[in-house]
Scaffold this active site. Structure first.
Site, PDB file in Angstrom:
ATOM      1  N   TYR A 142     -10.352 -38.385  60.336  1.00  0.00           N
ATOM      2  CA  TYR A 142      -9.730 -38.827  61.586  1.00  0.00           C
ATOM      3  C   TYR A 142     -10.524 -39.942  62.259  1.00  0.00           C
ATOM      4  CZ  TYR A 142      -6.743 -34.654  61.380  1.00  0.00           C
ATOM      5  OH  TYR A 142      -5.841 -33.689  60.995  1.00  0.00           O
ATOM      6  N   ASP A 223      -7.206 -25.180  49.467  1.00  0.00           N
ATOM      7  CA  ASP A 223      -5.877 -24.746  49.052  1.00  0.00           C
ATOM      8  C   ASP A 223      -5.830 -23.229  48.883  1.00  0.00           C
ATOM      9  OD1 ASP A 223      -7.665 -25.171  46.999  1.00  0.00           O
ATOM     10  OD2 ASP A 223      -6.273 -26.238  45.698  1.00  0.00           O
TER      11      ASP A 223
END
Length: 355
Positions: A142, A223
């Site tokens: 970010y 994941d």
């Protein structure tokens, strides 16, 4: 203890829910012999209306001078047409930057009394769960280099994930310190099978773990973590992870608790001061109607007592009172199943009776 608290009530339901938290803190002060001094400051839309900007200088100075900060919510349709740098939400980024807050703590707890509201299977939700996600807040993809360029197939965009050892060390220490106050278990989430930034993340977290022999530390790929949150959430105590992974996983975790109106959070830096706030928005459609659920803000106040002031017994007293209210079947409209609900002030009063 005597503590000076800056109050950023903000917009919409913000004033109502912050007032509820103030009542609870005052009750805690009476019970445990503490004194809280509260000073309100403008932020968000109400600041725009009053002084023409979402984050006045006086607010920043007041927060930096305070021992801790309690925030309600900002924003609403009234200010949606303003340019980006004048939107109420801009104040949130501004105050976090001014206070140098790089750690976001977001609990995700499923209360047994609310297990029927959980979207997971009954056999998974039956015992509840209590997770604390520690998210790095000011680094990673970010905040990395980004832009557009000509690539193999023409125009392409890129965003860069970058973490320094220093950034990883400080967020890891925040996670281990938090785990010491809980069940002494940290799971570090990364993508070390693919990303170099995750390999440095994993290596650094392991090094910091050696400083905390009382805390168990394991790794999990992101994941797999996304799957495990819905398969077996009770295995998690403290999760520590990067900015983007934490953003995604904390939103997933919030949705399996049953109600966003129950979830507190805090943003911390190198000092204990911190900024404590519910994760929900300003809900302007119910503002001023005594309908808002104050529990997330009250639990944010409990987090403040625990992390800003090391008052564990006082924080647990609030949390136990919330537990008792829910076990008694008392509900605000957002968590009521049978249509029987009480208002913001009444819910606050029920919690106060149990402190």
């Amino acid at each position: 203890m005597e503590m000076n608290i800056a109050l950023l009530k903000g917009d919409g339901i913000g004033p109502e829910i912050v007032d509820s938290a103030v009542c609870v803190l005052e009750k805690i002060g009476e019970k445990f012999g503490h004194k809280f001094n509260f000073t309100p400051y403008l932020i968000g839309g109400c600041a725009i209306d009053a002084v023409g900007e979402p984050l006045p200088k006086e607010t920043v100075e007041g927060c930096l001078a305070a021992d801790s900060v309690l925030l309600g919510a900002v924003g609403g349709p009234k200010w949606d047409t303003l340019p980006g740098n004048m939107r109420p939400e801009k104040a949130l980024l501004g105050i976090r930057a001014a206070m140098e807050l790089y750690t976001n703590l977001r609990p995700a707890k499923l209360y047994p009394a609310l297990k029927d509201d959980c979207p997971l299977r009954a056999d998974i939700a039956k015992d509840g769960f209590d997770i604390l996600i520690v998210r790095e807040l000011t680094g990673g993809i970010y905040f990395g280099d980004r832009g557009y360029r000509e690539g193999k197939y023409g125009e392409e965009a890129y965003d860069t994930e970058c973490y320094s050892r220093f950034e990883i060390e400080r967020i890891a220490r925040a996670a281990f310190e938090a785990a010491k106050l809980r069940r002494c278990n940290v799971i570090s989430i990364d993508k070390a099978n693919v990303l170099e930034s995750s390999r440095l993340w994993r290596k650094t977290v392991h090094e910091i773990a050696e400083e905390y022999p009382e805390v168990t530390c394991t790794d999990m790929l992101v994941d797999n973590a996304a799957m495990q949150l819905v398969k077996n959430p009770s295995q998690f105590d403290v999760i520590v992870t990067s900015n983007m992974f934490g953003d995604i996983l904390s939103d997933e975790a919030s949705q399996i608790t049953g109600s966003i109106g129950m979830l507190a959070s805090s943003s911390l830096g190198d000092t204990k001061r911190g900024l404590y706030e519910p994760i929900h928005g300003s809900a302007p459609d119910i503002a001023g109607q005594n309908k808002a659920n104050p529990i997330a803000t009250i639990l944010s106040a409990a987090m403040m007592l625990r992390y800003a002031f090391s008052l564990e017994a006082e924080a647990k007293c609030i949390e136990d009172a919330v537990d008792a209210v829910l076990e008694a079947g008392i509900r605000t409209a957002d968590i009521a199943k049978d249509g029987k609900s009480i208002g913001t002030k009444e819910m606050t009063a029920e919690i106060l009776k149990r402190i």
